[in-house]
Write a protein that holds these residues in place. Structure first.
Motif, short mmCIF file in Angstrom:
data_model
loop_
_atom_site.label_atom_id
_atom_site.label_comp_id
_atom_site.label_asym_id
_atom_site.label_seq_id
_atom_site.Cartn_x
_atom_site.Cartn_y
_atom_site.Cartn_z
N PHE C 479 52.19 -15.28 -15.90
CA PHE C 479 52.18 -13.83 -16.01
C PHE C 479 52.00 -13.20 -14.64
O PHE C 479 51.46 -12.12 -14.50
CB PHE C 479 51.07 -13.38 -16.98
N SER C 485 56.52 -12.34 -16.71
CA SER C 485 55.73 -11.77 -17.80
C SER C 485 56.64 -11.22 -18.89
O SER C 485 56.39 -11.43 -20.08
CB SER C 485 54.84 -10.62 -17.32
N SER C 486 57.71 -10.52 -18.49
CA SER C 486 58.54 -9.91 -19.53
C SER C 486 59.30 -10.98 -20.32
O SER C 486 59.47 -10.83 -21.53
CB SER C 486 59.50 -8.86 -18.96
N LEU C 489 56.79 -12.43 -22.69
CA LEU C 489 56.51 -11.46 -23.76
C LEU C 489 57.62 -11.50 -24.81
O LEU C 489 57.37 -11.57 -26.02
CB LEU C 489 56.37 -10.08 -23.15
N PHE C 492 57.23 -14.48 -26.97
CA PHE C 492 56.20 -14.35 -28.01
C PHE C 492 56.68 -13.46 -29.15
O PHE C 492 56.42 -13.74 -30.32
CB PHE C 492 54.89 -13.81 -27.42
N ILE C 493 57.40 -12.38 -28.79
CA ILE C 493 57.95 -11.51 -29.83
C ILE C 493 58.89 -12.31 -30.73
O ILE C 493 58.81 -12.24 -31.96
CB ILE C 493 58.69 -10.30 -29.21
#
Lengths: 166, 333, 516
Positions: C479, C485-486, C489, C492-493
């Motif tokens: 991260f 990080s994006s 993310l 994870f979504i």
């Protein structure tokens, strides 16, 4: 799936096979965990060691297997896996394939393929000798030319090819 | 019945093939079948490129009646390839092109083979190593670089683990009293790009792996790990040529390392057979394509055979043993 | 727009007439176009035979091209590569045997389609999708090459791990099989990927002191066994023939399929973007195809029918695989880093022709680079025409009786397994995987997560550990900047998508879903 609701005594119980499959996975998981422990499962300055990932994977697999074993145990006792006749059919190809593979180191892949195709055509289907010979010899021969002569890919060869200078 | 029919047909067809290709009888030994070159590394790497270049040169100039086939056996840091050749004793149609894993793999992983198992043929070239940094970084020479590295936390990207790149890194650490974080990658090209993208602080890439980025103004060579500067004077980046890179020793970093690009045969090959391949490689070396390849990769073109080659290999083995012992890379089991 | 001028010159290079000596008479021919056709045909053959991968084919033919001009040579080699990309889909659809790793996801819906007598339709969709994906990627290369190359440079180990994570998370989700069986299948895949040499430390693991386990388990061996051999065993159990009805054998099927395709424009666009993204990063064509399939399955209104012969399930992976396959060439040309094994061999070729891949290639060897890019456009069109005309012929293969075709398939499986690493042990493993595939299918374990875990497992582990070595063991590296990080993310979504979408529909009220 197949044979659902039929009489239970015409083949092995689905439940038993299910349990055997899960058991096999359990053995595999234990093997992986054991190997990972040998390789070291620590988390050093340089991040995880060689055995770290296999250890985690093996451990979770062990847990998942336990759940699958439990679910399998709860499963229907009457459902059959497949009828014996069907399994005989599966065996009728699995065993020749195993023999075919076992023969490759000794007689080479081309000669073994001739025999395999001939077996399939004559025993599993019933083709005549002429047609069988044509396909069984023609296809491996063509393959030989494509791989060994054109693309220069060497495949396992046996005494016959050696006699012929390959 | 089917079988007898099949084999007779097969015999007839194949006999025709033999008749067409012919088997000339001559006093000197020469290959009767396609010759396999085993590459104990993946496709696209330095050894693989060299093997395929030789394959092409031999085919183009018709240097041998039989074709060459290149086979990659990279598993187990190359042991797959070495063990295959070790197990093919007496097969004169199999060669192996070596890189430093001839020494590092048995020492580092305890695999059951050693350079003594193979019949030496010839050293075709030695691959150079250069210390590279990103061109945006302020350090222009080895002294400034090492002074900056003393602060700690510098990342050195390299190919493989416990192999040549990491051995050189360990040697630099020892010679200069600095500490690097060594990050292994799979291939030299990937390593160079990590440096260009500023994901690493330095690399010891071979010239051929990093030259494009040097020309593009992204990387800067600091020194070459050889006893004398490279002989290639052609301008590459601005006024700089390979020959303008100083040796590391002259910059106060006493580390030398060259990687073997040589050939070995299976155990028990006869002198006749070895001689055939030595002659073949001599012919390969005389072609313009080979000279281009040497030029592109800024190779050290030392050629050795026979006793000289054997002694060189033995010396290198001892040296690797010592380097790896000091760095703690020897296999523990 | 200097690019268009360059591209135009490139077309001129490819289409230029050259004097060719044929049978003693000198003819003026567009030699490069001829080379292109030869390359595509060879490539398709290579793609179909499981023993000859694209990398293999290109490597074998590389030496033959040394006497050609570099532009002609690279056109020949890259057309073999395109042809192999087309060819991989054929065996996937007809026999459930992926000729190449990136066509594994094509089997999920392509093979059921063939069984329902829609082989022609599946093949047409696959070929057309390949074409569209590849074409999109080439346009991107034409317009954005320098920018894309700069973007690719931002990918260090942490970013790469994030991309693998995203690819995996978007494929794995709720499936119709029991969750713990899905989990077990996935973990078997991950565990199989860890056998052999550990690339990070150079040490051996899980070899138990044997030599045969040194190279580990190869993905292709597992796939040939699990899918190909497993399917033959299932077929034997269910009676003697492949269930495929006779496919329609005329070219009209191509036009009929084409009429259906435009409605999937959104799937196409999405798959193209996924493919290009995965090709550049460079994660490669195989993860791209899985990721695209997984996302299509979730987003499509026919998602529930995926796996039972849904045409969208052929379109998504094929489009993405080809977009990735083509865009993987860009990092190679601009950075000298091959995005795939085949690209690696092409790279070797460039070096031999004295062409140094890297940022300067676009400046110093304009004619060559734009000739290559122009050949991608033309090669694609030529390739599509060639493979589409073969559709009826290919579909007719399914009419060959099982007793003849089965042993021939078995022979090619054995050859394919052997040639992956020239190892006899792999042939034995192929049969073991075949029996395993039969057992798993019968006991309702899904095979796709196993295969995907095997593809991604060892690359993802490597990137994960590279990142941690660099960060001194701190997980914060995943991260550390906006890019990584994006992607994490997004991953994870995707991973918790089913939970999230269930949550959303609950928030919206108890209105029953219309798409059910």
């Amino acid at each position: 799936m197949s044979g659902d609701g039929k009489a239970a005594n015409q083949g092995p119980a689905h439940r038993n096979i299910e349990l055997a499959a899960a058991g096999l996975m359990g053995v595999f998981a234990i093997l992986v965990v054991y190997g990972a422990l040998q390789a070291g499962i620590g988390w050093g300055f340089e991040g995880p060691k060689a055995g770290f990932f296999p250890f985690i994977m093996g451990s979770i697999l062990l847990i998942a297997t336990a759940v699958n074993l439990w679910n399998g145990w709860q499963g229907s006792k009457t459902k059959i896996f497949a009828e014996w006749d069907q399994l005989k059919q599966v065996g009728a190809v699995t065993i020749p394939i195993a023999i075919y593979i076992a023969a490759i180191p000794f007689i080479g892949i081309y000669v073994a393929s001739v025999l395999l195709i001939a077996y399939f055509m004559m025993r599993i289907s019933s083709y005549g000798a002429v047609r069988t010979a044509l396909v069984a010899i023609g296809v491996p021969l063509l393959t030989f030319i494509v791989f060994e002569r054109w693309f220069l890919v060497t495949l396992p060869k046996g005494p016959l090819e050696a006699v012929l200078g390959y | 019945m089917i079988q007898s029919k099949s084999s007779s047909l097969f015999v007839a067809a194949a006999a025709l093939g033999v008749a067409l290709s012919g088997t000339p009888a001559s006093a000197q030994w020469e290959p009767q079948r396609p010759v396999e070159i085993i590459v104990p590394a993946g496709t696209g790497g330095g050894a693989d490129q060299m093997a395929r270049a030789i394959q092409g040169i031999v085919a183009k100039h018709n240097l041998m009646k039989q074709p060459i086939i290149v086979i990659n056996k990279a598993g187990g840091a190359g042991s797959e390839g070495f063990l295959d050749v070790k197990g093919s004793a007496g097969n004169p149609h199999k060669l192996i092109i070596t890189l430093s894993n001839l020494f590092t793999t048995p020492l580092g992983t305890n695999q059951p083979f050693s350079y003594k198992d193979f019949t030496p043929v010839a050293m075709l070239a030695l691959d150079e190593f250069v210390l590279w940094v990103n061109a945006e970084k302020p350090y222009k020479n080895v002294k400034e670089f090492l002074a900056a590295a003393k602060a700690g936390g510098f990342k050195m990207a390299g190919t493989g683990s416990r192999q040549e790149d990491q051995i050189i890194t360990a040697a630099i650490e020892k010679a200069a009293g600095v500490k690097f974080i060594y990050v292994p990658y799979r291939g030299g090209g990937e390593v160079a790009v990590q440096l260009v993208g500023n994901h690493a602080d330095a690399t010891v890439n071979n010239p051929i792996e990093a030259v494009a980025h040097w020309r593009g103004g992204k990387l800067r060579p600091l020194c070459v790990f050889d006893a004398k500067p490279l002989p290639y004077n052609e301008k590459i980046a601005g006024d700089a040529a390979w020959s303008s890179i100083p040796t590391c020793k002259s910059q106060g970093l006493d580390v030398e390392y060259l990687m073997l690009r040589g050939f070995f045969m299976t155990p028990g090959a006869t002198p006749d057979q070895v001689k055939f391949y030595v002659d073949l490689f001599q012919k390969v070396r005389a072609t313009p394509e080979w000279k281009d390849l040497m030029n592109n990769g800024a190779f050290n073109t030392t050629f050795m055979t026979g006793k000289e080659y054997v002694e060189w290999v033995a010396r290198e083995h001892t040296r690797h043993f010592n380097l790896m012992k000091e760095a703690g890379f020897l296999s523990t089991n | 727009m200097a690019e268009f001028v360059n591209l135009f010159n490139g077309f001129a290079t490819v289409l230029a007439f050259q004097d060719v000596n044929i049978f003693g008479t000198t003819l003026s021919l567009p030699f490069n176009v001829f080379i292109m056709i030869v390359g595509i045909v060879l490539g398709v053959i290579i793609g179909v035979l499981p023993g000859l991968g694209g990398a293999n084919g290109v490597a074998i033919l590389l030496p033959l091209t040394f006497s050609m001009q570099p532009t002609s040579a690279i056109i020949l080699l890259s057309c073999i590569y395109w042809g192999a990309l087309f060819g991989g889909a054929i065996t996937s659809i007809l026999f459930n045997i992926p000729g190449e790793p990136w066509s594994v996801a094509t089997t999920f819906d392509g093979y059921p389609m063939a069984q329902q007598g829609k082989a022609g339709e599946a093949l047409t969709a696959a070929f057309t999708s390949s074409f569209i994906g590849a074409f999109f990627a080439v346009i991107m290369i034409t317009l954005l090459a320098p920018m894309v190359a700069a973007f690719a440079l931002r990918f260090g180990a942490a970013e790469k791990f994030a991309v693998y994570f995203l690819a995996f998370a978007s494929f794995v989700g709720l499936s119709k099989e029991p969750p713990f069986k899905t989990l077990a299948a996935m973990l078997i895949g991950f565990a199989l990927a860890t056998f052999g040499t550990d690339h990070m430390t150079g040490s051996l693991r899980l070899t138990f002191g044997t030599e045969i386990l040194l190279p580990g388990f190869d993905f292709l061996i597992a796939v040939i066994g699990l899918f190909g051999i497993g399917e033959i065993l299932l077929t034997m159990e269910e009676g003697l023939k492949f269930k495929g009805k006779d496919a329609k054998i005329n070219l009209r099927v191509v036009l009929q399929t084409w009429a259906k395709l435009p409605q999937y424009w959104w799937t196409y666009l999405r798959s193209c973007v996924i493919g290009c993204w995965m090709g550049i990063t460079p994660a490669g064509a195989t993860p791209a195809s899985f990721m695209s399939y997984g996302i299509a399955k979730r987003v499509s209104k026919n998602g529930k029918n995926f796996g039972n012969g849904e045409i969208e399930g052929v379109i998504a992976p094929e489009t993405a695989a080809h977009a990735a396959g083509k865009s993987a060439l860009l990092p190679m040309l601009a950075l000298g880093v091959p995005g795939s094994p085949t690209a690696a061999v092409l790279l070797g070729g460039l070096l031999i022709w004295n062409l140094q891949p890297g940022p300067m290639l676009f400046v110093e060897n304009k004619e060559f680079v734009w000739g290559l890019i122009a050949s991608m456009y033309l090669g694609n069109v030529v390739g599509l025409i060639i493979v589409l005309t073969c559709v009826p012929l290919l579909a007719a293969i399914l009419r060959i009786p099982f007793g003849i075709i089965a042993p021939i398939i078995l022979m090619f499986c054995a050859i394919g397994a052997y040639t992956v690493r020239n190892s006899f042990f792999d042939v034995i493993m192929m049969l073991a995987f075949g029996v395993l595939g039969y057992l798993l299918k019968k006991t309702n374990y899904p095979l796709a997560p196993l295969v995907l875990a095997m593809v991604l497992g060892d690359r993802a582990e490597e990137a994960f550990r590279q990142a941690l070595v660099g960060s001194g063991g701190s997980l914060g590296v995943f991260f550390a900047n906006g890019l990584v990080s994006s992607i994490m993310l997004l991953g994870f979504i995707a991973l918790f998508w089913s939970v999230i979408s269930a949550g959303i529909s609950r928030v919206r009220g108890v209105k029953p879903a219309t798409a059910g």
